[in-house]
Design an enzyme around this catalytic site. Structure first.
Site, PDB file in Angstrom:
ATOM      1  N   THR A 175      39.448  46.614  27.947  1.00 16.94           N
ATOM      2  CA  THR A 175      39.429  46.264  26.518  1.00 16.94           C
ATOM      3  C   THR A 175      38.277  46.935  25.765  1.00 16.94           C
ATOM      4  OG1 THR A 175      40.382  44.142  27.124  1.00 16.94           O
ATOM      5  CG2 THR A 175      39.394  44.303  24.929  1.00 16.94           C
ATOM      6  N   ARG A 227      41.580   2.055  31.596  1.00 21.35           N
ATOM      7  CA  ARG A 227      41.438   1.643  30.191  1.00 21.35           C
ATOM      8  C   ARG A 227      42.556   0.677  29.801  1.00 21.35           C
ATOM      9  NH1 ARG A 227      37.777   2.037  25.884  1.00 21.35           N
ATOM     10  NH2 ARG A 227      38.870   2.395  23.908  1.00 21.35           N
ATOM     11  N   GLU A 264      44.029  39.067  30.180  1.00 26.95           N
ATOM     12  CA  GLU A 264      44.932  39.770  31.115  1.00 26.95           C
ATOM     13  C   GLU A 264      46.386  39.784  30.632  1.00 26.95           C
ATOM     14  OE1 GLU A 264      44.013  39.279  35.351  1.00 26.95           O
ATOM     15  OE2 GLU A 264      42.227  38.221  34.661  1.00 26.95           O
TER      16      GLU A 264
HETATM   17  C1  LIG Z   1      37.012  35.246  27.718  1.00 26.83           C
HETATM   18  C2  LIG Z   1      37.635  36.601  27.802  1.00 26.83           C
HETATM   19  C3  LIG Z   1      37.464  37.372  28.941  1.00 26.83           C
HETATM   20  C4  LIG Z   1      37.999  38.666  29.005  1.00 26.83           C
HETATM   21  N1  LIG Z   1      37.763  39.445  30.116  1.00 26.83           N
HETATM   22  C5  LIG Z   1      38.183  40.739  30.115  1.00 26.83           C
HETATM   23  C6  LIG Z   1      37.843  41.619  31.208  1.00 26.83           C
HETATM   24  O1  LIG Z   1      37.204  41.207  32.201  1.00 26.83           O
HETATM   25  N2  LIG Z   1      38.225  42.927  31.128  1.00 26.83           N
HETATM   26  C7  LIG Z   1      38.922  43.425  30.058  1.00 26.83           C
HETATM   27  O2  LIG Z   1      39.242  44.603  30.048  1.00 26.83           O
HETATM   28  N3  LIG Z   1      39.275  42.593  29.020  1.00 26.83           N
HETATM   29  C8  LIG Z   1      38.914  41.291  29.025  1.00 26.83           C
HETATM   30  N4  LIG Z   1      39.233  40.464  27.963  1.00 26.83           N
HETATM   31  C9  LIG Z   1      40.006  41.007  26.858  1.00 26.83           C
HETATM   32  C10 LIG Z   1      41.451  40.545  26.839  1.00 26.83           C
HETATM   33  O3  LIG Z   1      42.145  41.117  27.917  1.00 26.83           O
HETATM   34  C11 LIG Z   1      42.040  40.914  25.472  1.00 26.83           C
HETATM   35  O4  LIG Z   1      41.444  40.051  24.535  1.00 26.83           O
HETATM   36  C12 LIG Z   1      43.541  40.798  25.429  1.00 26.83           C
HETATM   37  O5  LIG Z   1      44.131  41.840  26.173  1.00 26.83           O
HETATM   38  C13 LIG Z   1      44.084  40.847  24.004  1.00 26.83           C
HETATM   39  O6  LIG Z   1      43.561  41.931  23.296  1.00 26.83           O
HETATM   40  P1  LIG Z   1      42.894  41.702  21.865  1.00 26.83           P
HETATM   41  O7  LIG Z   1      41.959  40.563  21.942  1.00 26.83           O
HETATM   42  O8  LIG Z   1      42.371  43.016  21.412  1.00 26.83           O
HETATM   43  O9  LIG Z   1      44.085  41.242  20.908  1.00 26.83           O
HETATM   44  P2  LIG Z   1      45.160  42.235  20.188  1.00 26.83           P
HETATM   45  O10 LIG Z   1      45.728  43.179  21.155  1.00 26.83           O
HETATM   46  O11 LIG Z   1      44.554  42.772  18.954  1.00 26.83           O
HETATM   47  O12 LIG Z   1      46.281  41.161  19.793  1.00 26.83           O
HETATM   48  C14 LIG Z   1      46.096  40.232  18.705  1.00 26.83           C
HETATM   49  C15 LIG Z   1      47.309  39.320  18.645  1.00 26.83           C
HETATM   50  O13 LIG Z   1      48.483  40.105  18.414  1.00 26.83           O
HETATM   51  C16 LIG Z   1      49.437  39.869  19.444  1.00 26.83           C
HETATM   52  N5  LIG Z   1      50.134  41.126  19.732  1.00 26.83           N
HETATM   53  C17 LIG Z   1      49.587  42.336  19.975  1.00 26.83           C
HETATM   54  N6  LIG Z   1      50.532  43.245  20.205  1.00 26.83           N
HETATM   55  C18 LIG Z   1      51.716  42.598  20.129  1.00 26.83           C
HETATM   56  C19 LIG Z   1      53.084  42.976  20.285  1.00 26.83           C
HETATM   57  N7  LIG Z   1      53.440  44.221  20.650  1.00 26.83           N
HETATM   58  N8  LIG Z   1      54.043  42.034  20.100  1.00 26.83           N
HETATM   59  C20 LIG Z   1      53.696  40.767  19.788  1.00 26.83           C
HETATM   60  N9  LIG Z   1      52.441  40.348  19.633  1.00 26.83           N
HETATM   61  C21 LIG Z   1      51.463  41.243  19.801  1.00 26.83           C
HETATM   62  C22 LIG Z   1      48.635  39.368  20.639  1.00 26.83           C
HETATM   63  O14 LIG Z   1      49.435  38.602  21.500  1.00 26.83           O
HETATM   64  C23 LIG Z   1      47.561  38.546  19.941  1.00 26.83           C
HETATM   65  O15 LIG Z   1      48.092  37.277  19.635  1.00 26.83           O
HETATM   66  C24 LIG Z   1      38.751  39.171  27.905  1.00 26.83           C
HETATM   67  C25 LIG Z   1      38.950  38.367  26.774  1.00 26.83           C
HETATM   68  C26 LIG Z   1      38.406  37.102  26.711  1.00 26.83           C
HETATM   69  C27 LIG Z   1      38.637  36.268  25.467  1.00 26.83           C
END
Ligand SMILES: Cc1cc2nc3c(=O)[nH]c(=O)nc-3n(C[C@H](O)[C@H](O)[C@H](O)COP(=O)(O)OP(=O)(O)OC[C@H]3O[C@@H](n4cnc5c(N)ncnc54)[C@H](O)[C@@H]3O)c2cc1C
Length: 386
Positions: A125, A267, A365
């Site tokens: 990410t 409770r 993930e």
């Molecule tokens: C606590 C935590 C730990 C993490 N650990 C890791 C790690 O160890 N390594 C790592 O690489 N990443 C890690 N991440 C990142 C995580 O994998 C990403 O947050 C996740 O893949 C979503 O990406 P984004 O947050 O950029 O959301 P975005 O990709 O911007 O998505 C935003 C929203 O749009 C939706 N969306 C996006 N595309 C589509 C589509 N084609 N169709 C429908 N809906 C869609 C998503 O479902 C989401 O609701 C972590 C995140 C958190 C919160």
């Protein structure tokens, strides 16, 4: 289909259950409050052999595979999701090596993780790309015996304690996932550093942080697999871990129900124990049904990985397990907080921690939406037939 764990798996379940109850549970609230990585729990996992459960025996693991890791993670998540994540990271940061590494890479990194001499993390990410992994912009260009990496990763679980990272980069920009490669980056690589913490609402015992690459010079032999063929490895890595994320969800849901059930037995309202009100016991009955469904999906998916199925055909089953169990964890935390009333909302009781910890499970993930995209594509392509 055999739904029973074998003798070895049952013994592991007993061990993990005992460790979770006696060592992990008493530390869960404190690590949530302080946000400090619990070195003592890591040492317990190392000394009991739980760190090596998911790694093969030839690399000093116990060879119980993703099924074994899921068992250990489920038991741990009943009490503490941060500690469950510590176990999950033993494969999140090594599966790509297992699937695509050279003998030398496997021999160097896998035994070290299995025995706790090294910790690993997985970095895909970026600030500009999460779900849309083809859009990552961290780059690597060849320069003699090295590759030079530039870019920023974020939300990397375990970054502050990791000794090495599995890092996805672009070696050929402009062609989406086809230009992706994967490197092993050691923490003391010149030009590389761990940046700011990503502040978060739950799972606070395992810090999450940025990685910064500024002309980081990574030895060419740290390329995993072949240049521009990294996407397959990244997907295999993620696919193989989805059953383990599902196990986190499953364990969290079980932990919530166990706690709320005990509370509801004690409770009293309107002259009856809470558990005698149908509105309450039906909530628990509904969750119990869904826990059993999640268990079947989770261990079916785990077995597929252990049978060597990590590709496209198996992907929808990993997605079903991950989406179902992680959404269940959220429903369970929500309903069990409701059952406990104001005590559920109180920071003096664990339910609000379960609630905060569960929330990330439908995001990490592969979000719940992305899991549905994978399942829908499998239906459209005919990989899933009914
Ligand atoms: C606590 C935590 C730990 C993490 N650990 C890791 C790690 O160890 N390594 C790592 O690489 N990443 C890690 N991440 C990142 C995580 O994998 C990403 O947050 C996740 O893949 C979503 O990406 P984004 O947050 O950029 O959301 P975005 O990709 O911007 O998505 C935003 C929203 O749009 C939706 N969306 C996006 N595309 C589509 C589509 N084609 N169709 C429908 N809906 C869609 C998503 O479902 C989401 O609701 C972590 C995140 C958190 C919160």
């Amino acid at each position: 289909m055999d739904f029973e764990f074998n003798a070895e798996q049952k013994a592991l379940q007993q061990l993990a259950r005992q460790v979770a109850k006696e060592k992990v549970a008493p530390r869960a609230a404190e690590m949530d409050e302080t946000g400090e990585y619990p070195e003592d729990i890591f040492a317990v996992f190392r000394d009991t052999g739980l760190l090596g459960v998911g790694l093969p025996e030839e690399y000093e693991g116990s060879g119980l595979g993703i099924t074994g890791l899921a068992i250990a993670v489920e038991e741990t998540a009943k009490y503490c999701n941060s500690s469950a994540l510590m176990l999950l990271l033993t494969r999140l940061g090594t599966s790509a090596i297992l699937f695509g590494g050279t003998d030398a890479q496997k021999k160097h990194y896998l035994p070290a993780v299995a025995t706790g001499r090294m910790r690993s993390a997985f970095a895909l990410t970026e600030p500009g790309a999460g779900s849309d992994s083809g859009n990552i912009s961290t780059s690597a260009r060849r320069d003699g015996k090295h590759y030079v990496l530039n870019g920023t990763k974020q939300w990397i679980s375990g970054a502050t304690v990791a000794d090495f990272f599995i890092v996805a980069v672009k070696t050929t920009p402009g062609i989406g996932n086809k230009g992706m490669s994967v490197f092993i980056v050691e923490k003391d690589t010149p030009g590389f550093r761990v940046g700011a913490h990503n502040k978060k609402m739950g799972v606070k015992g395992v810090p999450t942080a940025e990685l910064i690459f500024e002309d980081a010079r990574v030895p060419a032999e740290n390329l995993l697999g072949r240049e521009n063929e990294g996407f397959k490895l990244v997907m295999a890595n993620l696919n193989s871990l989805r059953p383990v994320v599902a196990a986190r969800g499953l364990g969290t849901a079980e932990g919530c129900v166990a706690y709320a059930l005990q509370y509801a037995r004690e409770r009293e309202t309107f002259g009856k124990k809470l558990i005698e009100h149908q509105a309450i016991n039906f909530m628990l009955a509904e969750l119990a049904m869904q826990i059993e469904a999640a268990r079947l999906l989770t261990y079916q998916a785990a077995k597929m990985v252990d049978d060597g199925k990590v590709g496209k055909q198996a992907a929808p089953y990993f997605s079903m397990a991950k989406a179902f169990a992680s959404e269940l964890a959220n429903r369970a935390a929500y309903d069990c907080m409701q059952i406990m009333g104001s005590y559920g909302y109180s920071t003096e009781y664990p339910m609000e921690r379960y609630f905060r910890d569960a929330r990330q499970l439908t995001i990490v993930e592969g979000t719940s939406q992305i899991q549905r995209v994978i399942i829908a594509n499998a239906l459209i392509d005919g990989d899933l037939k009914y």
